[in-house]
Each structure stands twice: as C-alpha cells, then as structure tokens.
Motif scaffolding. Structure first.
Motif, mmCIF file in Angstrom:
data_model
loop_
_atom_site.group_PDB
_atom_site.id
_atom_site.type_symbol
_atom_site.label_atom_id
_atom_site.label_comp_id
_atom_site.label_asym_id
_atom_site.label_seq_id
_atom_site.Cartn_x
_atom_site.Cartn_y
_atom_site.Cartn_z
ATOM 1 N N LEU A 254 34.066 31.168 -27.164
ATOM 2 C CA LEU A 254 34.141 29.931 -27.119
ATOM 3 C C LEU A 254 32.763 29.458 -28.242
ATOM 4 C CD1 LEU A 254 34.441 27.629 -24.163
ATOM 5 C CD2 LEU A 254 32.243 27.485 -25.587
ATOM 6 N N GLU A 255 33.007 28.591 -28.951
ATOM 7 C CA GLU A 255 31.732 28.235 -30.005
ATOM 8 C C GLU A 255 31.336 26.851 -29.379
ATOM 9 O OE1 GLU A 255 31.593 26.284 -34.572
ATOM 10 O OE2 GLU A 255 33.331 27.001 -33.828
ATOM 11 N N VAL A 256 29.697 26.883 -29.483
ATOM 12 C CA VAL A 256 28.995 25.776 -28.941
ATOM 13 C C VAL A 256 28.685 24.917 -30.243
ATOM 14 C CG1 VAL A 256 26.875 25.233 -28.079
ATOM 15 C CG2 VAL A 256 27.963 27.100 -27.334
ATOM 16 N N PRO A 257 29.348 23.933 -30.305
ATOM 17 C CA PRO A 257 29.132 22.861 -31.705
ATOM 18 C C PRO A 257 27.757 22.764 -31.660
ATOM 19 C CG PRO A 257 30.901 22.229 -30.470
ATOM 20 C CD PRO A 257 30.288 23.261 -29.462
ATOM 21 N N PRO A 258 27.015 22.870 -32.960
ATOM 22 C CA PRO A 258 25.528 22.502 -33.152
ATOM 23 C C PRO A 258 25.532 21.041 -32.661
ATOM 24 C CG PRO A 258 26.392 23.622 -35.101
ATOM 25 C CD PRO A 258 27.776 23.301 -34.273
ATOM 26 N N THR A 259 26.168 20.284 -32.795
ATOM 27 C CA THR A 259 26.086 18.728 -32.464
ATOM 28 C C THR A 259 25.841 18.697 -31.090
ATOM 29 O OG1 THR A 259 28.426 18.346 -32.478
ATOM 30 C CG2 THR A 259 27.276 17.671 -34.441
ATOM 31 N N LEU A 260 26.668 19.335 -30.328
ATOM 32 C CA LEU A 260 26.394 19.316 -28.858
ATOM 33 C C LEU A 260 25.179 19.824 -28.219
ATOM 34 C CD1 LEU A 260 29.960 19.772 -27.345
ATOM 35 C CD2 LEU A 260 28.775 17.823 -28.057
ATOM 36 N N LEU A 261 24.750 21.060 -28.944
ATOM 37 C CA LEU A 261 23.384 21.413 -28.613
ATOM 38 C C LEU A 261 22.301 20.330 -28.869
ATOM 39 C CD1 LEU A 261 21.821 23.895 -27.661
ATOM 40 C CD2 LEU A 261 21.882 24.709 -30.012
ATOM 41 N N ASP A 262 22.361 19.858 -29.907
ATOM 42 C CA ASP A 262 21.313 18.739 -30.433
ATOM 43 C C ASP A 262 21.333 17.544 -29.503
ATOM 44 O OD1 ASP A 262 20.757 20.122 -33.048
ATOM 45 O OD2 ASP A 262 22.042 18.785 -34.028
ATOM 46 N N ILE A 263 22.565 17.541 -28.715
ATOM 47 C CA ILE A 263 22.621 16.320 -27.963
ATOM 48 C C ILE A 263 21.810 16.626 -26.639
ATOM 49 C CG2 ILE A 263 24.038 15.173 -26.187
ATOM 50 C CD1 ILE A 263 25.828 14.481 -28.376
ATOM 51 N N ALA A 351 24.578 2.927 -31.791
ATOM 52 C CA ALA A 351 23.969 3.242 -33.176
ATOM 53 C C ALA A 351 24.372 4.399 -33.871
ATOM 54 C CB ALA A 351 22.543 3.094 -32.913
ATOM 55 N N GLU A 352 24.696 5.603 -33.414
ATOM 56 C CA GLU A 352 24.763 6.795 -33.823
ATOM 57 C C GLU A 352 26.113 7.436 -33.987
ATOM 58 O OE1 GLU A 352 22.025 9.915 -33.107
ATOM 59 O OE2 GLU A 352 20.241 8.515 -32.676
ATOM 60 N N GLY A 353 27.158 7.008 -32.927
ATOM 61 C CA GLY A 353 28.294 7.363 -32.677
ATOM 62 C C GLY A 353 28.117 8.776 -32.689
ATOM 63 N N GLY A 354 29.193 9.546 -33.578
ATOM 64 C CA GLY A 354 29.664 10.997 -33.355
ATOM 65 C C GLY A 354 29.960 11.356 -32.081
ATOM 66 N N GLU A 355 29.503 12.256 -31.245
ATOM 67 C CA GLU A 355 29.692 12.701 -29.977
ATOM 68 C C GLU A 355 28.889 11.924 -28.976
ATOM 69 O OE1 GLU A 355 32.113 15.077 -29.157
ATOM 70 O OE2 GLU A 355 32.109 16.295 -30.864
ATOM 71 N N TRP A 356 28.015 11.097 -29.358
ATOM 72 C CA TRP A 356 27.165 10.413 -28.251
ATOM 73 C C TRP A 356 28.405 9.316 -27.335
ATOM 74 C CZ3 TRP A 356 22.637 11.547 -26.559
ATOM 75 C CH2 TRP A 356 21.774 12.150 -27.413
ATOM 76 N N PRO A 357 29.270 8.797 -28.031
ATOM 77 C CA PRO A 357 30.199 7.885 -27.260
ATOM 78 C C PRO A 357 30.797 8.650 -25.831
ATOM 79 C CG PRO A 357 30.359 7.278 -29.349
ATOM 80 C CD PRO A 357 29.517 8.534 -29.457
ATOM 81 N N ALA A 358 31.523 9.797 -26.362
ATOM 82 C CA ALA A 358 32.102 10.774 -25.647
ATOM 83 C C ALA A 358 31.012 11.345 -24.170
ATOM 84 C CB ALA A 358 32.755 11.854 -26.100
ATOM 85 N N PHE A 359 29.819 11.733 -24.676
ATOM 86 C CA PHE A 359 28.818 12.036 -24.009
ATOM 87 C C PHE A 359 28.517 11.007 -22.950
ATOM 88 C CE2 PHE A 359 24.267 12.998 -23.064
ATOM 89 C CZ PHE A 359 24.613 14.187 -22.454
ATOM 90 N N LEU A 360 28.532 9.613 -23.175
ATOM 91 C CA LEU A 360 28.035 8.549 -22.589
ATOM 92 C C LEU A 360 29.287 8.506 -21.687
ATOM 93 C CD1 LEU A 360 26.721 5.695 -22.068
ATOM 94 C CD2 LEU A 360 28.277 4.732 -23.787
ATOM 95 N N ASP A 361 30.360 8.449 -21.889
ATOM 96 C CA ASP A 361 31.573 8.465 -20.926
ATOM 97 C C ASP A 361 31.560 9.571 -19.900
ATOM 98 O OD1 ASP A 361 32.560 6.081 -22.443
ATOM 99 O OD2 ASP A 361 34.016 7.070 -23.428
ATOM 100 N N GLY A 362 31.238 10.781 -20.160
ATOM 101 C CA GLY A 362 31.316 11.782 -19.337
ATOM 102 C C GLY A 362 30.076 11.581 -18.409
ATOM 103 N N GLY A 363 28.950 11.091 -18.820
ATOM 104 C CA GLY A 363 27.965 10.789 -17.711
ATOM 105 C C GLY A 363 28.147 9.877 -17.060
ATOM 106 N N ARG A 364 28.799 8.296 -17.398
ATOM 107 C CA ARG A 364 29.075 7.421 -16.647
ATOM 108 C C ARG A 364 30.265 8.199 -15.296
ATOM 109 N NH1 ARG A 364 30.306 2.837 -20.967
ATOM 110 N NH2 ARG A 364 28.205 1.751 -21.145
ATOM 111 N N GLU A 365 31.100 8.839 -15.751
ATOM 112 C CA GLU A 365 32.102 9.198 -15.035
ATOM 113 C C GLU A 365 31.337 9.933 -13.745
ATOM 114 O OE1 GLU A 365 36.108 11.898 -14.994
ATOM 115 O OE2 GLU A 365 35.404 11.128 -16.735
#
Length: 371
Positions: A254-263, A351-365
């Motif tokens: 399984l690959e850990v995307p660098p963008t998710l590691l940054d988040i 402001a930044e988009g990318g993976e942040w909206p999905a991260f926002l939704d996952g945290g809210r849930e």
C-alpha cells in the motif's frame, strides 16, 4: 528467525549489520563492548559518504547526534544514563539500540511500575528448589539487572519514575557500589559488576511528581533530555521509516501518498501550536501529540484501508484515524478537535483544496459519530 517473532529485538533484527560492523571495527573498545563508540554511533545514526564504508548503514534513530554521542560517552564511564523526555520521543528505542550495539543484548529490561519491587532489580528465589535443596546460587533467580552485572552488559530500566522510592533507593547502591549482597547465603554471597556493566534508564517528563527521583539517585545518572521532534523534515523521516517497517511486517502493499503524509504532519503541528497557546489543561488535548502518536494514527489508517477499504490510503480514513486516536476525553478532547476542524481545517480546505476537503469530511464524520 525474525519471521517467527512479533517484534524482534534490535540485536536480532540487525544481526547481519552488527556482525559486519564488528568485523571491520578496528577502533578501541571500552571494557567488553562489542563495538567501538564510533561504530555504535554509526549503527544508530547511519553512515555518511565521508565514512568511506563499503556498504550503507541506514539511520535508525532520528534526532540530534549530540544526544547519541553524549549517551555513548556516559555509558563508557561509570555513571548510569537517564534518557528523559515526553512520551513518544524515542527514548526506549534509543536505549534498545545502544544496548544492542554495545552488548548485543537489549532484553535485560526491568519495567518500572507501582508494582515493581526490589526483587525485580536484585534477585528472588525458586521456591521449589529452596524447599528441596536449600538456598544457594542454583536456587536463586537473578534479575535482568543482576544478569547484566554478572556478564558486563547494559541493563535497562524503563519508566524509572513510576517505580516506588524503595526500588529507586535499591538502585542507588547498585550504581554506587557496583555489587549486590545476598545476605541469605553464607558463602559466595556478593555479585560484583563486571567491566562493561551500566544501566540505561528512561523517564517520562510528564510523570514528574509520580515518584520524583531523589538527589542521591540523580547524582548517579547523567541526564540526556530527548526533545519532541518539531522539525517537519526529521519528523517525516521518522514516520516514513516506521511506516516502511509496518508495511513489511504486515506484508501490505500500500502506498502512502506524500500529500497525505504532509496533511498528517501539518495537523499535528497545528494541534501542538494550539496546545502551546492554551491557557489551561482543559484546552489541551490529553495526547502528547508525539511523533509516536502520528505513527499510530498512520498505522491505524493503513490497516483500516487494507482490511476494510479498497487498499488505498485515503484522506477520509486518515482523518477518522486521527480523531479516533486523539479523542480520549469526552467532552474536552472532542470540543478541542471540533473547534480545530471548524476553525482551521475548514478554511484550509477552501483555500488549498487538494486532499483537504476529503480530510475535512472524514474528520466531521468521525466527530459526529463520537459526539
């Protein structure tokens, strides 16, 4: 052999590497050390091009090299070493690597708890043998510390401040006199420490006040304070290092995307900043927000993705793991995370988009589920 162990100690996991370093080591070695101080440092911190080695030695502990050097110098003296710092700063891992490199045995460990007794650091008796043959060296059960003394090795004492004052006082005589008396025996009733014996203890700085160390015990130790890693680059290296080990152990592709590691790194940095600015403990997460907890969050997300997802790490899963790991108190931690999600993550996702909206939704849930 390591495949048969849930977690192999460092001297077994890196046995081939240690054998090779020992074979090329021509520097002076203190006492009964298996490697010279220079090679111990190289084993822990990894090799550089300037070392001129025929093979690369990977870095295993990530931190300031001066901490490692001071620890090695302390163990080459007659003083004990106390590694102190917040939870998750790698104290125990550094202690294990030091013991593995110096003695090729990191398993002579006493775990400090409220139930730890003097017998755990000295000796006890095999009751059946005592009844059958009486008290003798054969019927004695040496502690890991006594075994380290007899063999001239490194003994380890985890969470020293969690043990009672009686146990700490018993440790003073061992560090000072370098022997243990056995008053139950008439002959052969003293165990002397052999050259090379020392103790590496760890202490959690957040446990201060549980069982404070006495001045006498403090004088027997050299202190090395291990700070929380706040440098993003160093922290990313640690998380990557541990993630590779995790994937290999579980045989997960399984690959850990660098963008998710940054988040993940950015989220912990934000939460630490919020904790530093908090006016009271109720406004801080109970979590220490350590690098070890970041690794725990990522491990949880990876395993969840592998077992219950589509074997791809996604932002929603990472957010759910972060909330689930850090929300320990209700309602305090939930309120802090909810405020962070709405006050920081939501504006950033816009402001930044990318993976942040999905991260926002996952945290809210995840927060809605726990509330």
């Amino acid at each position: 052999m390591t495949a048969e162990m849930l977690r192999a100690p460092a001297e077994i996991k890196y046995s081939e590497e240690l054998d090779w370093l020992e074979s090329i080591d021509d520097s002076p070695k203190p006492f009964t050390w298996r490697l010279s101080p220079r090679m111990v440092r190289l084993f822990i911190l990894g090799s550089e091009r300037a070392d001129g080695l025929a093979r690369e030695i990977p870095q295993k502990w990530f931190g300031d090299r001066s901490f490692v050097e001071r620890a090695i110098v302390t163990l080459a003296s007659d003083r004990g070493l106390l590694l102190i710092g917040d939870p998750g700063t790698g104290k125990s891992w550094l202690a294990e690597l030091l013991a593995a490199a110096i003695s090729r045995n990191s398993t002579l460990v006493v775990q400090g708890t409220a139930g730890t007794t003097e017998d755990h650091i000295k000796y006890s008796w095999n009751v059946s043998q005592v009844i059958a043959k009486g008290q003798s060296r054969d019927s004695m059960i040496p502690s890991p510390i006594m075994t380290a003394m007899e063999k001239g090795m490194i003994g380890r004492f985890e969470e020293l401040t969690r043990s009672t004052s009686d146990v700490q006082d018993a440790l003073i005589s061992i560090l000072s006199e370098k022997y243990i008396s056995i008053p139950e025996l008439e002959d052969d009733n003293i165990v002397f420490a052999q050259p090379g014996f020392s103790i590496i203890a760890t202490a959690n700085s957040r446990d201060r006040g549980v069982n404070d160390l006495s001045s006498a015990l403090k004088r027997r130790f050299n202190f090395v304070r291990i700070p929380v890693v706040t440098n993003k680059r160093s922290e990313a290296e640690i998380v990557r290092f541990r993630t590779v080990e995790l994937l290999r152990r579980h045989q997960i592709e399984l690959e850990v995307p660098p963008t998710l590691l940054d988040i993940l790194l950015q989220s912990f940095a934000d939460l630490r900043a919020g904790a530093a600015a908090a006016g009271s403990d109720d406004e801080k997460l109970e979590s220490a927000l350590s690098t070890a907890e970041q690794i725990g969050v990522l491990e949880d997300a990876i395993l969840h993705s592998n077992f219950f997802g589509d074997r791809q790490l996604r932002a929603q899963t990472l957010a759910g793991s972060l909330v689930g790991t850090l929300a320990r108190r209700a309602p305090e931690d939930l309120a802090i995370l909810n405020k962070y999600w709405h006050g920081v993550i939501e504006p950033r996702s816009k402001a930044e988009g990318g993976e942040w909206p999905a991260f926002l939704d996952g945290g809210r849930e995840a927060l809605a589920t726990l509330s």
